[in-house]
Enzyme design. Sequence first.
Site, PDB file in Angstrom:
ATOM      1  N   ASP A  70      22.951  17.332 -19.046  1.00 49.16           N
ATOM      2  CA  ASP A  70      21.679  17.076 -18.360  1.00 49.16           C
ATOM      3  C   ASP A  70      21.943  16.227 -17.128  1.00 49.16           C
ATOM      4  OD1 ASP A  70      22.442  15.033 -20.071  1.00 49.16           O
ATOM      5  OD2 ASP A  70      20.652  15.140 -21.294  1.00 49.16           O
ATOM      6  N   CYS A  95      19.796   6.751 -19.362  1.00 51.30           N
ATOM      7  CA  CYS A  95      20.084   7.506 -20.585  1.00 51.30           C
ATOM      8  C   CYS A  95      21.484   8.113 -20.540  1.00 51.30           C
ATOM      9  CB  CYS A  95      19.039   8.595 -20.806  1.00 51.30           C
ATOM     10  SG  CYS A  95      18.900   9.115 -22.542  1.00 51.30           S
ATOM     11  N   HIS A  97      22.962  10.111 -18.219  1.00 43.93           N
ATOM     12  CA  HIS A  97      23.206  11.449 -17.687  1.00 43.93           C
ATOM     13  C   HIS A  97      24.240  11.440 -16.559  1.00 43.93           C
ATOM     14  CE1 HIS A  97      19.008  12.917 -19.285  1.00 43.93           C
ATOM     15  NE2 HIS A  97      19.757  12.337 -20.200  1.00 43.93           N
ATOM     16  N   GLU A 129      14.587  14.632 -19.504  1.00 38.31           N
ATOM     17  CA  GLU A 129      13.677  13.545 -19.853  1.00 38.31           C
ATOM     18  C   GLU A 129      12.217  13.968 -19.730  1.00 38.31           C
ATOM     19  OE1 GLU A 129      14.624  10.925 -21.213  1.00 38.31           O
ATOM     20  OE2 GLU A 129      16.749  10.782 -20.729  1.00 38.31           O
TER      21      GLU A 129
END
Length: 373
Positions: A70, A95, A97, A129
């Site tokens: 992602d 997160c 990525h 997300e």
Amino acid sequence: MENIHPFVQIRRELHQIPELGYQEFKTQAYLLRYLETLPQERFEIKKWKTGLFVKVHGTSPKRMIGYRTDIDGLPIEEQTGLPFKSQHEGRMHACGHDFHMSIALGVLTHIVHHPVQEDILFIFQPAEEGPGGAEPMLKSDIMKEWKPELIFALHIAPEYPVGTIAIREGLLFANTSELFIDLKGKGGHAAYPHQTRDMVVAASYLVTQLQSIISRNIDPLDSAVITVGKITGGTVQNIIAETARLEGTIRTLSPEAMQKVKQRIEAIIKGISTSFECEAVIDYGAMYHQVYNHAEPTRDFIQYLEKKEGVNVFICKEAMTGEDFGYMLKEIPGFMFWLGVASPYGLHHSMLNPDEKAIEFAINVVSEYISQI
């Protein structure tokens, strides 16, 4: 002068340009610029919105293996103080990525220079997300043409040390749904509450009632979570609020529990509407299917890891986190695993700071795994 691993440097550059779902224009351009440095005859690129499909040709392919990463960031103001912190105000790769992308580029580079038998499809997916890029990417004409027979992915895990890979057969991540509830009553002067319908009070009652769903409507042997993370309502201290908005998330370990939770939310909101004489509208926003690791490929991966020196394999419990990679696993056999990155701050935290030594480790593990499939 610090000797920085090339894919750590790539991570740091990507870390500075986090973008929200379907706005990853700089990110896509960065990925394309890097791919231009590799031997062009070894792969094909197809753009999909702000994402990419990159097919690396095998030497004598009998099937296609998919690897997904992602690429989007989060609407969080970074507080790490790192010299390569986000340059985009109110945006952060909180997160991991940026880690995911640099690892994917490292693996892709290795496969390009060390060809394997099978075709390898690298999927650079936007909007994980929100609002969710996996499902529409899966349904795209490109994926219909280049549909893998096996697919896998990773996600960083701040709680595990570098060198640890956590995985399990079956359910890994929960079913998830966003939750937005808008209430509309009647505003007015704080001194005349009897002439109004106060939505701050209605919202307060609603939050407490929502919590009863988990304790009284879900099987204690199952698991579910309802979190209201944000409430807005009113304008100033002496005006009764005409509107209020609740924003939250639902997480369940089974699709059946998700259906039950939503049925109860809707029933409770009907009661709130009646008792507070107000209008109520529900929007479930993005909904993600559970991440369910297929047994055979997961076992094969675990057996590979157990034979590889320097890897600590941990059979973990399922988690209430959500990931739209679940849609791909719903259609294609495969798995997802946690990659230990040893950060004192967790996912979606403004001070998330993963250990960059995990990047080289992951590139090595994934590259070797693909090479021996």
